[in-house]
Design a protein around this motif. Sequence first.
Motif, PDB file in Angstrom:
ATOM      1  N   UNK A 254       0.986  -1.147   0.117  1.00 54.97           N
ATOM      2  CA  UNK A 254      -0.059  -0.134   0.073  1.00 54.97           C
ATOM      3  C   UNK A 254       0.846   1.270   0.023  1.00 54.97           C
ATOM      4  N   UNK A 255       1.841   1.444   0.684  1.00 52.85           N
ATOM      5  CA  UNK A 255       2.704   2.534   0.939  1.00 52.85           C
ATOM      6  C   UNK A 255       3.291   2.969  -0.519  1.00 52.85           C
ATOM      7  N   UNK A 256       3.520   1.775  -1.482  1.00 48.56           N
ATOM      8  CA  UNK A 256       3.905   2.127  -2.673  1.00 48.56           C
ATOM      9  C   UNK A 256       2.863   2.646  -3.720  1.00 48.56           C
ATOM     10  N   UNK A 257       1.568   2.138  -3.404  1.00 46.98           N
ATOM     11  CA  UNK A 257       0.397   2.667  -4.203  1.00 46.98           C
ATOM     12  C   UNK A 257       0.338   4.305  -3.911  1.00 46.98           C
ATOM     13  N   UNK A 258       0.300   4.537  -2.556  1.00 44.26           N
ATOM     14  CA  UNK A 258       0.045   5.914  -2.277  1.00 44.26           C
ATOM     15  C   UNK A 258       1.161   6.896  -3.076  1.00 44.26           C
ATOM     16  N   UNK A 259       2.458   6.306  -2.966  1.00 43.33           N
ATOM     17  CA  UNK A 259       3.585   6.976  -3.679  1.00 43.33           C
ATOM     18  C   UNK A 259       3.154   7.229  -5.100  1.00 43.33           C
ATOM     19  N   UNK A 260       2.483   6.165  -5.765  1.00 46.24           N
ATOM     20  CA  UNK A 260       2.149   6.182  -7.326  1.00 46.24           C
ATOM     21  C   UNK A 260       1.116   7.207  -7.400  1.00 46.24           C
ATOM     22  N   UNK A 261      -0.002   7.172  -6.580  1.00 44.99           N
ATOM     23  CA  UNK A 261      -1.028   8.058  -6.600  1.00 44.99           C
ATOM     24  C   UNK A 261      -0.540   9.587  -6.782  1.00 44.99           C
ATOM     25  N   UNK A 262       0.370   9.692  -5.746  1.00 45.93           N
ATOM     26  CA  UNK A 262       1.053  11.115  -5.784  1.00 45.93           C
ATOM     27  C   UNK A 262       1.906  11.380  -6.999  1.00 45.93           C
ATOM     28  N   UNK A 263       2.461  10.465  -7.503  1.00 44.75           N
ATOM     29  CA  UNK A 263       3.339  10.858  -8.788  1.00 44.75           C
ATOM     30  C   UNK A 263       2.418  11.329  -9.724  1.00 44.75           C
ATOM     31  N   UNK A 264       1.400  10.422 -10.163  1.00 43.52           N
ATOM     32  CA  UNK A 264       0.631  10.572 -11.125  1.00 43.52           C
ATOM     33  C   UNK A 264      -0.183  11.978 -11.171  1.00 43.52           C
ATOM     34  N   UNK A 265      -0.604  12.132  -9.721  1.00 42.43           N
ATOM     35  CA  UNK A 265      -1.076  13.462  -9.705  1.00 42.43           C
ATOM     36  C   UNK A 265      -0.350  14.532  -9.948  1.00 42.43           C
ATOM     37  N   UNK A 266       0.863  14.529  -9.521  1.00 44.26           N
ATOM     38  CA  UNK A 266       1.759  15.762  -9.738  1.00 44.26           C
ATOM     39  C   UNK A 266       2.497  15.808 -10.985  1.00 44.26           C
ATOM     40  N   UNK A 267       2.238  14.710 -12.073  1.00 43.70           N
ATOM     41  CA  UNK A 267       2.967  14.970 -13.192  1.00 43.70           C
ATOM     42  C   UNK A 267       2.143  15.750 -14.089  1.00 43.70           C
ATOM     43  N   UNK A 268       2.705  16.084 -15.191  1.00 41.22           N
ATOM     44  CA  UNK A 268       2.174  17.217 -16.385  1.00 41.22           C
ATOM     45  C   UNK A 268       0.943  16.784 -16.768  1.00 41.22           C
ATOM     46  N   UNK A 269       0.626  15.393 -16.750  1.00 41.55           N
ATOM     47  CA  UNK A 269      -0.583  14.984 -17.538  1.00 41.55           C
ATOM     48  C   UNK A 269      -1.699  14.637 -16.528  1.00 41.55           C
ATOM     49  N   UNK A 270      -2.414  15.768 -16.307  1.00 43.92           N
ATOM     50  CA  UNK A 270      -3.420  15.580 -15.125  1.00 43.92           C
ATOM     51  C   UNK A 270      -4.581  14.713 -15.487  1.00 43.92           C
ATOM     52  N   UNK A 271      -4.966  13.938 -14.345  1.00 44.26           N
ATOM     53  CA  UNK A 271      -6.027  12.938 -14.845  1.00 44.26           C
ATOM     54  C   UNK A 271      -7.354  13.695 -14.819  1.00 44.26           C
ATOM     55  N   UNK A 272      -8.286  12.884 -15.060  1.00 49.05           N
ATOM     56  CA  UNK A 272      -9.833  13.311 -14.992  1.00 49.05           C
ATOM     57  C   UNK A 272     -10.327  13.477 -13.517  1.00 49.05           C
ATOM     58  N   UNK A 273     -11.130  14.305 -13.187  1.00 49.62           N
ATOM     59  CA  UNK A 273     -11.554  14.490 -11.704  1.00 49.62           C
ATOM     60  C   UNK A 273     -11.993  12.941 -11.320  1.00 49.62           C
ATOM     61  N   UNK A 274     -11.488  12.572 -10.224  1.00 48.26           N
ATOM     62  CA  UNK A 274     -12.105  11.593  -9.346  1.00 48.26           C
ATOM     63  C   UNK A 274     -11.369  10.106 -10.131  1.00 48.26           C
ATOM     64  N   UNK A 275     -10.458  10.234 -10.789  1.00 45.52           N
ATOM     65  CA  UNK A 275      -9.935   9.010 -11.639  1.00 45.52           C
ATOM     66  C   UNK A 275      -9.093   8.270 -10.747  1.00 45.52           C
ATOM     67  N   UNK A 276      -8.329   9.204  -9.815  1.00 46.14           N
ATOM     68  CA  UNK A 276      -7.238   8.441  -8.796  1.00 46.14           C
ATOM     69  C   UNK A 276      -7.936   7.885  -7.715  1.00 46.14           C
ATOM     70  N   UNK A 277      -7.607   6.676  -7.561  1.00 52.95           N
ATOM     71  CA  UNK A 277      -8.193   6.062  -6.274  1.00 52.95           C
ATOM     72  C   UNK A 277      -7.303   4.923  -5.777  1.00 52.95           C
ATOM     73  N   UNK A 278      -7.455   4.513  -4.570  1.00 57.28           N
ATOM     74  CA  UNK A 278      -6.839   3.340  -4.065  1.00 57.28           C
ATOM     75  C   UNK A 278      -7.923   2.191  -4.038  1.00 57.28           C
ATOM     76  N   UNK A 279      -7.658   1.111  -4.528  1.00 49.57           N
ATOM     77  CA  UNK A 279      -8.714   0.223  -4.700  1.00 49.57           C
ATOM     78  C   UNK A 279      -8.291  -1.225  -4.107  1.00 49.57           C
TER      79      UNK A 279
END
Length: 280
Positions: A254-279
């Motif tokens: 889980x700790x690496x999933x949290x890092x991944x979510x942060x990296x995707x959110x901060x990258x230049x290609x912004x996701x659609x609202x609500x797309x990022x989640x822990x499942x």
Amino acid sequence: MWGDAADWLLRLPTDSVDLFFTSPPYADARRYSQIHPDRYVEWFSPFAEAMLRATTETGSFVLNIKNRVAASGQLRGQRHPYVYELVLELQRMGWRWLETYIWSKPNAIPGRFGPRTKDSFEYVYHFAKGGQPYFDLDAVRVPYRSSEQEIARRRRDRNGRRNTEAGFGRDRRLTYNKGGADPGNVIEVSQTYNQHWGPSGRHTAVMPEGLAEFFVQAACPPDGLVVDPFAGSGTTVVVARRHGRRAGGVELHRKYVEVSVERVASDQCEPEPGELRLAV
């Protein structure tokens, strides 16, 4: 996704993934996931079978893996053959073994096992499901080494490159219409590994973005789907999204999933609202 890839891969629709690109835990190498090299093939095979089912007919599976020196048993002190055994098993399974790449690491970390030099490369194996896989060589061409003046001169050379007794030549005038040279199967990418903590203390074995970038661009069509079943800190997902591909990753810790979510959110290609989640 936070969970076990052994479960998540089975949920993927058949013929749905254009590229599986991953670097699974190496045999007996990381404290967070230890698999003895003697049983590595047995451990990995169910993942490979699930990926084969989910891959499209033009899709690929690219595997970054490193062999190791056996720490115990009859092969103690020798290179263990588990990597080669795995490649042969994947081929028997139905994966088409297309190419072996060498990831050359100019800044490799010094090793501690003698009598040998430090490990300065890793294997990257390219497998395909069908006989006509997608592969865009033009997307990964590299700059020519010759000067612009020399290239211009060669373009005017009507003789091209003649055949010789040593083998067949080719018309080099045509090669300069591609905009760059064929990079070859040795890929030099500096390591982003910190032997103590990883980047910002978040992961101990981080894949450099440049390695993922090469195969995402070459082996996945635009708007294709890339999946990393051992996503770690999310490098594959970040790079794939950055280059216009759809991407997903599965990670057991889980700790690496949290890092991944942060990296995707901060990258230049912004996701659609609500797309990022822990499942789960």
